[in-house]
Design a protein around this motif. Structure first.
Motif, short mmCIF file in Angstrom:
data_model
loop_
_atom_site.label_atom_id
_atom_site.label_comp_id
_atom_site.label_asym_id
_atom_site.label_seq_id
_atom_site.Cartn_x
_atom_site.Cartn_y
_atom_site.Cartn_z
N SER A 1 41.21 48.66 71.75
CA SER A 1 42.07 47.67 71.09
C SER A 1 43.19 47.28 72.04
N SER B 1 45.65 49.70 76.11
CA SER B 1 44.63 49.87 75.09
C SER B 1 44.41 51.34 74.78
N GLU C 1 39.26 45.68 66.45
CA GLU C 1 38.92 46.50 67.61
C GLU C 1 37.75 45.90 68.37
N ALA D 1 35.64 40.59 68.79
CA ALA D 1 36.93 41.09 69.24
C ALA D 1 36.85 41.52 70.70
#
Lengths: 127, 534
Positions: free
Chosen positions: B275, B254, B172, B189
């Motif tokens: 994410s 997302s 994430e 990320a």
């Protein structure tokens, strides 16, 4: 052989059980009924029999209903043939396409009582 | 240099002895003091004159302790031996450490006792030792402290490394902002997902860089973003599906959520977690397409069952006795429910695929509502319900008639279904002005307002939050009615949202519910989709 005095209805439908119940119901109403089990067969029979009304399914083997309708509209007689699309496919694009080809009845089989269907057919036949 | 002889030594001796800094005592064979020098007088705290003839043991009181209260009567080698060495003694008013040396003068029975006060030396020595010990201890303590510090440092480093590893390795994206929503931290990320390096974005406002977009590619209003909600409402924002645009302008779906950072109740900023759900979205799409396909396939046997049952019931195969007719009716009703369920599933799959169309045409809401009520005449009659319809004259607006029908269909059938026999259902369709408060809600637009009220089971408080959730059915109705699909209100909400309206309700368990739908008086906007809802 179709009765020459009564109105002729051509059923183009690949589902045998549905064909059986439709034939039985329509004949009870006094109409002559012919059956084709796919679009290609249906097109041939339509050209030959010039039915008063065609009940046309969409998803069928060999030739689907939309293609058959397109082909039918090329032919002189077929241009004005009365058609009810009787399908289980809800597809707005296909319904709009059918409207452009002069078909305003796009009926979802499972949503229609057979009695109401008969009423609609009667209406289309001008009875 | 004068010559030193034995005589001179003898004559000097007492003088020399008296000058010694060490205390000298000469005792006879009975420990009586024969001679002392000045140093001894000082040590014992008594004048030298009074000392002579005194018992040695009395002159240095506590020395006797060493003999376990039995001071020897006579001088002997052995007794002297025991006296030799270092002793802790009690002198007049003070304690002292004395080092004692002895010499036994055998032939006379006398003895020479030499005492040196070593208190200061020993004291300082002890002090040095003590100080040393103290220093040692301090050193040890310091070392321990250092060790502890080191181990704490190591632990901290390990914790930081662990945190870094966690933040670095979680899939994430994680962004920490201050209260102004300026970026303070981004994990790997987040860099990977957005295509930006932290160094590029540090201090920039998160919504300015990564403005979330909705399903229609419209920017999500700032007040509806999760970061805004977390900071302004000081609570964890609900997870929402948005689209973000990467640095390279590509877009990805997302799930974004945000939580406020509260340190002792003081707001420090927010943590945004997001994410890339491209794959999940694809799977979801495939699933929805599957449902759609399967539903179409299901409709064919349902049509067959429906039509054949209808034929049998209409007597086409000859009149049937009452009992089989009753059974057939059950089959027919069950089949209808199945058809409704399939239709609902198809609608849900279209809603979720985002493929359902809005086709506005001139629509008369009142006419549509009337038709739907008429379609339910059978249910109304069976339960002997009273339906009060109140229609105001409202203008014809551009709206998708089919969607309006689905809304009425669901709200009215729910009201009828959840009413007790002989119950009352009210349907009210009217226009309402922007700002008007209806059912505890202020209208955002000039609207066509439809209100459906029943006096039925009502919605338990704990279920009210979930009432528009797909497949949710409250426990109290699940027990009493088994025909619901849990899809109706979800579909209504999706349509109303889609059409720019709002749906809400008030309800009390056991008293009934009122559902409100406001749809814009300005009409619905056209939206092209592959499939209409059925």
């Amino acid at each position: 052989m179709m009765d020459t005095t009564s109105k002729k209805i051509l059923i183009v439908e690949d589902e045998v059980a549905l064909v059986k119940v439709l034939v039985s119901k329509l004949e009870r109403e006094g109409w002559s009924v012919a059956v084709a089990y796919n679009g290609a067969e249906g097109l041939e029979m339509a050209k030959e029999l010039h039915p008063d009304l065609i009940l046309l399914d969409i998803i069928m083997p060999r030739m689907d209903g939309m293609t058959m309708l397109k082909e039918l509209r090329r032919n002189g007689w077929g241009k004005t043939a009365k058609v009810i699309l009787l399908t289980n496919l809800s597809d707005e694009f296909k319904a709009e396409e059918a409207e452009r080809m002069g078909v305003f009845d796009y009926l979802v089989k499972s949503n229609w009582k057979i009695a109401d269907l008969i009423t609609r057919i009667r209406g289309r036949l001008g009875e | 240099m004068p010559t030193v002889t034995k005589n001179t030594l003898e004559s000097w001796c007492p003088a020399a002895v008296s000058m010694l800094r060490d205390a000298v005592v000469v005792v006879d064979r009975h420990w009586s003091i024969v001679f002392t020098n000045q140093a001894y007088a000082e040590l014992s705290g008594q004048p030298a004159s009074t000392l002579e003839g005194q018992s040695f043991w009395k002159s240095v009181a506590s020395l006797s302790d060493f003999y376990s209260q039995e001071t020897p009567n006579e001088v002997s080698e052995e007794a002297l031996q025991r006296l030799t060495g270092e002793h802790d003694v009690r002198l007049k008013n003070r304690r002292a450490i004395v080092e004692i040396a002895t010499r036994y003068v055998g032939e006379t029975g006398q003895a020479v006792i030499l005492l040196r006060n070593v208190t200061l030396e020993r004291g300082s020595e002890r002090q040095v030792i003590e100080r040393n010990q103290e220093l040692e201890e301090t050193k040890r303590a310091m070392l321990n402290l250092l060790e502890d510090l080191n181990s704490e440092k190591e632990k901290l480093a390990a914790e930081i490394a662990k945190d870094d590893a966690i933040l670095g390795s979680i899939g994430e994206g994680l962004v920490v902002t201050d209260v102004e929503r300026r970026i303070q931290f981004m994990n790997n990320a987040a860099e990977h997902l957005t295509g930006y390096k932290f160094s590029e974005l540090k201090g920039k406002k998160w919504p300015d860089v990564m403005m979330p977009r909705d399903d229609h590619d419209e920017p999500v209003p700032i007040r509806e973003t999760s970061a805004y909600e977390a900071i302004n409402n000081r609570r964890r924002a609900i997870r929402r599906r948005v689209y973000y645009v990467r640095k390279n302008r590509s877009k990805f779906p997302s799930f974004s959520t945000a939580a406020p950072i509260l340190v002792q109740d003081k707001l420090n900023g927010a943590i945004v977690v997001f994410s890339d759900i491209t794959r999940e979205a694809e799977i979801d799409k495939a699933k929805t397409e599957f449902v759609s396909l399967a539903s179409h396939q299901l409709r064919t046997p349902l049509s067959t069952i429906g039509w054949y049952t209808e034929m049998l019931l209409s007597g086409d195969a000859g009149a049937l006795p009452a009992e089989p007719t009753e059974y057939l009716r059950e089959i027919y009703q069950a089949n209808r429910r199945m058809v409704d369920l399939v239709n609902a599933l198809l609608n849900v799959s279209r809603i979720e695929l985002g493929t359902f169309a809005v086709a506005p045409e001139p629509a008369n809401y009142v006419e549509i509502a009337k038709t739907v009520v008429k379609e339910h005449q059978h249910d109304i009659a069976v339960k002997n319900l009273k339906v009060v319809e109140r229609y105001q004259e409202i203008p014809v607006v551009q709206a998708d008639r089919n969607l309006v029908r689905i809304i009425y269909q669901n709200l009215i059938s729910n009201a009828l279904k959840y009413s007790p026999p002989k119950g009352e259902v009210m349907l009210d369709v009217r226009t309402a002005k922007k700002g008007e408060v209806v059912g505890n809600k202020t209208l955002k637009h000039d609207s066509i307002l439809s209100v459906v009220t029943d006096k039925g089971f009502g919605i338990p408080e704990e279920a009210q939050r979930k009432i528009f959730t797909k497949l949710f059915r409250a426990d109290n109705v699940k027990e009493k009615d088994t025909t619901g699909t849990g899809l109706g209100l979800y579909i209504v909400k999706s349509i109303v949202d889609h059409a720019g309206g709002e749906v809400w309700f008030t309800s009390r368990e056991g008293k009934g519910s009122t559902f409100f739908v406001s749809l814009p008086l300005a009409g619905m906007k056209r939206k092209v989709g592959a499939r209409a809802l059925t």
